[in-house]
Structures are given as structure tokens and as C-alpha cells.
Design a protein around this motif. Structure first.
Motif, PDB file in Angstrom:
ATOM      1  N   ASN A   1      76.509  39.864 -35.862  1.00 19.90           N
ATOM      2  CA  ASN A   1      75.559  39.214 -36.757  1.00 19.90           C
ATOM      3  C   ASN A   1      74.884  38.064 -36.028  1.00 19.90           C
ATOM      4  O   ASN A   1      75.482  37.410 -35.175  1.00 19.90           O
ATOM      5  N   THR A   2      73.631  37.817 -36.376  1.00 19.62           N
ATOM      6  CA  THR A   2      72.887  36.681 -35.845  1.00 19.62           C
ATOM      7  C   THR A   2      71.911  36.226 -36.917  1.00 19.62           C
ATOM      8  O   THR A   2      71.707  36.916 -37.914  1.00 19.62           O
ATOM      9  N   ARG A   3      71.303  35.098 -36.734  1.00 23.76           N
ATOM     10  CA  ARG A   3      70.359  34.563 -37.729  1.00 23.76           C
ATOM     11  C   ARG A   3      68.935  34.632 -37.197  1.00 23.76           C
ATOM     12  O   ARG A   3      68.707  34.542 -35.996  1.00 23.76           O
ATOM     13  N   LEU A   4      68.013  34.782 -38.111  1.00 22.18           N
ATOM     14  CA  LEU A   4      66.597  34.662 -37.762  1.00 22.18           C
ATOM     15  C   LEU A   4      66.289  33.187 -37.573  1.00 22.18           C
ATOM     16  O   LEU A   4      66.758  32.337 -38.327  1.00 22.18           O
ATOM     17  N   ILE A   5      65.494  32.866 -36.549  1.00 22.36           N
ATOM     18  CA  ILE A   5      65.091  31.484 -36.302  1.00 22.36           C
ATOM     19  C   ILE A   5      63.572  31.409 -36.299  1.00 22.36           C
ATOM     20  O   ILE A   5      62.887  32.380 -36.001  1.00 22.36           O
ATOM     21  N   ARG A   6      63.048  30.264 -36.663  1.00 25.67           N
ATOM     22  CA  ARG A   6      61.604  30.066 -36.696  1.00 25.67           C
ATOM     23  C   ARG A   6      61.078  29.902 -35.274  1.00 25.67           C
ATOM     24  O   ARG A   6      61.605  29.116 -34.489  1.00 25.67           O
TER      25      ARG A   6
ATOM     26  N   SER B   1      56.161  32.565 -36.785  1.00 24.80           N
ATOM     27  CA  SER B   1      56.920  33.813 -36.879  1.00 24.80           C
ATOM     28  C   SER B   1      58.409  33.510 -36.930  1.00 24.80           C
ATOM     29  O   SER B   1      58.818  32.358 -37.033  1.00 24.80           O
ATOM     30  N   GLN B   2      59.205  34.544 -36.857  1.00 27.61           N
ATOM     31  CA  GLN B   2      60.648  34.395 -36.768  1.00 27.61           C
ATOM     32  C   GLN B   2      61.159  35.283 -35.651  1.00 27.61           C
ATOM     33  O   GLN B   2      60.518  36.268 -35.286  1.00 27.61           O
ATOM     34  N   GLY B   3      62.290  34.929 -35.079  1.00 25.34           N
ATOM     35  CA  GLY B   3      62.852  35.698 -33.985  1.00 25.34           C
ATOM     36  C   GLY B   3      64.359  35.655 -34.018  1.00 25.34           C
ATOM     37  O   GLY B   3      64.955  35.027 -34.892  1.00 25.34           O
ATOM     38  N   ILE B   4      64.956  36.330 -33.056  1.00 26.54           N
ATOM     39  CA  ILE B   4      66.410  36.308 -32.906  1.00 26.54           C
ATOM     40  C   ILE B   4      66.733  35.988 -31.451  1.00 26.54           C
ATOM     41  O   ILE B   4      65.931  36.240 -30.555  1.00 26.54           O
ATOM     42  N   VAL B   5      67.905  35.449 -31.230  1.00 28.01           N
ATOM     43  CA  VAL B   5      68.384  35.177 -29.881  1.00 28.01           C
ATOM     44  C   VAL B   5      69.392  36.271 -29.546  1.00 28.01           C
ATOM     45  O   VAL B   5      70.349  36.498 -30.286  1.00 28.01           O
ATOM     46  N   LEU B   6      69.146  36.972 -28.434  1.00 25.46           N
ATOM     47  CA  LEU B   6      70.053  38.026 -27.995  1.00 25.46           C
ATOM     48  C   LEU B   6      70.978  37.456 -26.933  1.00 25.46           C
ATOM     49  O   LEU B   6      70.521  36.835 -25.975  1.00 25.46           O
TER      50      LEU B   6
END
Length: 85
Positions: A2-7, A11-16
Motif C-alpha cells: 500500500n502507498t498513498r497518493l501525494i500532491r 495533479s497527484q502521484g505515488i512514490v515507488l
């Protein structure tokens, strides 16, 4: 995982995580494709001949010659079936 969406700007993104990036060879440009199960992220392969110079230099440094295995794998379907000498 699980990860969170970040601003990110508007837009929004994710950190992989780095481990996933390395495991799936993700760097630079990626392809995003919606699927019924979710979002599929795949690496974008460079154009077939974009890295020829680097591949030749690496092979020559390992002692290969153009007459040997160095040119193996460079032909595409057109060159194998359509090209006439």
C-alpha cells in the motif's frame, strides 16, 4: 503493498520504492495502461537502434569483434525476411 497518493502540483502521484524500480527496470519514461484490475506500469523500451554505439563499445571492450557475435541480434524481421543482397 500500500502507498498513498501525494500532491504533485495540480495533479497527484505515488512514490515507488527503489527496489520495485530496479526489479521492474523502471527509469525515465514509463507506459501507463488502464486494465480491468487497475493501472499497469511498464518500462518504455528505447528505440531498437538507439543504443547501438554503447552496445558496440561494451562488446568490443569484452574482446568481441564485429565479424563474430557482435552483430548477432541486430537484425529485425524486415532484414531477415525482406532484404535482398
Amino acid at each position: 503493498m500500500n502507498t498513498r497518493l501525494i500532491r504533485v502540483g495540480n495533479s497527484q502521484g505515488i512514490v515507488l520504492p527503489k527496489k520495485l524500480l530496479q526489479q521492474y527496470h523502471l527509469a525515465g519514461e514509463v507506459d501507463l495502461r488502464p486494465t480491468p484490475e487497475g493501472l499497469l506500469i511498464t518500462p518504455v523500451a528505447p528505440p531498437r537502434r538507439q543504443d547501438w554505439d554503447a552496445r558496440f563499445q561494451h562488446a568490443i571492450a569484452q574482446g568481441q569483434t564485429p565479424e563474430g557475435e557482435l552483430l548477432e541480434g541486430f537484425a529485425d524481421d524486415f532484414e531477415e525476411s525482406e532484404w535482398r543482397w
